[in-house]
Design an enzyme around this catalytic site. Sequence first.
Site, PDB file in Angstrom:
ATOM      1  N   CYS A  55       0.958  -1.217  -0.045  1.00 28.24           N
ATOM      2  CA  CYS A  55      -0.033  -0.191   0.011  1.00 28.24           C
ATOM      3  C   CYS A  55       0.770   1.305  -0.070  1.00 28.24           C
ATOM      4  O   CYS A  55       1.772   1.466   0.869  1.00 28.24           O
ATOM      5  CB  CYS A  55      -1.076  -0.129   1.255  1.00 28.24           C
ATOM      6  SG  CYS A  55      -1.824   1.711   1.558  1.00 28.24           S
ATOM      7  N   CYS A  58       0.424   3.492   3.191  1.00 31.86           N
ATOM      8  CA  CYS A  58       1.319   2.839   4.382  1.00 31.86           C
ATOM      9  C   CYS A  58       2.711   3.138   4.167  1.00 31.86           C
ATOM     10  O   CYS A  58       3.282   3.460   5.247  1.00 31.86           O
ATOM     11  CB  CYS A  58       0.943   1.232   4.225  1.00 31.86           C
ATOM     12  SG  CYS A  58      -0.852   0.840   4.149  1.00 31.86           S
ATOM     13  N   CYS A 403      -0.016   3.628  -9.133  1.00 33.09           N
ATOM     14  CA  CYS A 403      -0.831   2.748  -8.315  1.00 33.09           C
ATOM     15  C   CYS A 403      -0.652   1.258  -8.928  1.00 33.09           C
ATOM     16  O   CYS A 403      -1.238   1.223 -10.216  1.00 33.09           O
ATOM     17  CB  CYS A 403      -2.442   3.325  -8.459  1.00 33.09           C
ATOM     18  SG  CYS A 403      -3.685   1.968  -7.579  1.00 33.09           S
ATOM     19  N   CYS A 406      -4.114   0.096 -10.527  1.00 35.02           N
ATOM     20  CA  CYS A 406      -4.347   0.914 -11.716  1.00 35.02           C
ATOM     21  C   CYS A 406      -3.573   0.256 -13.061  1.00 35.02           C
ATOM     22  O   CYS A 406      -4.038   0.040 -14.211  1.00 35.02           O
ATOM     23  CB  CYS A 406      -4.027   2.473 -11.870  1.00 35.02           C
ATOM     24  SG  CYS A 406      -4.692   3.138 -10.184  1.00 35.02           S
TER      25      CYS A 406
END
Length: 481
Positions: A55, A58, A403, A406
């Site tokens: 993430c 994160c 991402c 994505c």
Amino acid sequence: MANSVSGLLSGALFVCLWGGSVSARSDVVELTDVDFDYVAAEHETMLVKFYAPWCGHCKKLAPEFETAAKRLKGVVTLAKVDCTSSTEVCGRFGVTGYPTLKIFRNGRESSSYDGPRSAVGIVDQMKKQAGPDSVPLHNEKDLETFVNHYDASVVGVFESSDSPQLVEFLKGANLMRESFRFAHTTDLQLGLKYNLTSEGILLFRPPRLASKFEESVVSHTGPFSVTALRRFIRDNIFGICPHLTKENIDQLRKRDLLTAYYDLDYVHNPKGSNYWRNRVMKVASQYSSRGLLFSVANRKDFEDELEEDYGLGSTEGSEVPFVTIRTRLGHKYSMREEFTRDGKSLERFLEDYYANSLKRYIKSEPVPAKNNGPVKVVVADTFEEIVNDPEKDVLIEFYAPWCGHCKKLEPKYTELGQELSSDPNIVIAKMDATANDVPEGYDVHGYVKQPPGAREVKDFLNFLKREATSSLVLKGVKEDL
């Protein structure tokens, strides 16, 4: 648009950011399914980060969390749980997104942590969690020491420890301790200096922000319910012109907000910092009843935002403030006239704002010179033209280049565009939501949110068959609805 298909994929795509490395000797306690309950029970107060290694948010939080853990060592314990391997614990505490932060007391979940994500903010918030909900004050010296603080202070004054009003006050302090500083006394004499002759609540604004344009202490004599206390604090805590910081930005931006950015430094130059703030406040006092909140901020703290959101390069500007307005709806305006010491330029800017004659600032990538691919590239300046075309259905993907979700979707989304490239009634489009302002009404945050059940190209096609206005044309072959 013939059919509002665009909104169904606009829950958007970004949580994957960049991160830093964490030193081998970490002050963050790593917990797992095996030892979570045992270790958590040993700590009076513990902040736990539930995360996933892949993430981006994160990763961005990790160095801040590590720094906060080091500064809070011996005061509050910070811990982390990898939810990709410790699924039982994460499931038990209802973790559905990353990172999720929760406060535990003696092993039991106390509350979600909704405070700042910077190291300074985490330290400040968790120090408040480490002590009592409300600090008892016994004499005038205690009171002076408590209110002589960088942040505002809320002090309840009551007749005795048995006062029902005190009970209500403590309930409110328990619920709002993450956001505000609370103290109380059972000595009514301490309130007399502030014209409080009976039980009541005193809100002390930070001494560094003292100004002739507003009272430094505001009183409240009832009602004392949690709702009334929350409303009193909300309506008075910030005053006419608060100091906007990374820690209070979410609270302040719940309203339409004007901010003056300059070399503000209340630690090393409080007098100089208030020089410009007083000039903003002089004007703000004339307009404060018209729905706009005023604030001042350190330009250096928001350099990236000013460049990203307003096109102000790091070398631009001068010693005078740079003024912006950001509304709750995300509309952005900047004052292009130089801030004058008499405040007249700010007054003219405000008059134009209230007259709706200011041009909004919109961040946009350049319009593509060629845009003939199967997936049309949309930028902020072409959004209205392409996405809101009344003659076409448009499926748009808001994405972030970094991402992982994505990137995984990209080949399938391109294939979808190829399948529908001959259809004159539908457009498959995408927009980089990190490089363009997303228009109002599109809830762009979090991970990829696809139509229900959509995982493959055929799933998207089935979705479009149901939702599109006209029958689909797949590579030149028209499909019946």
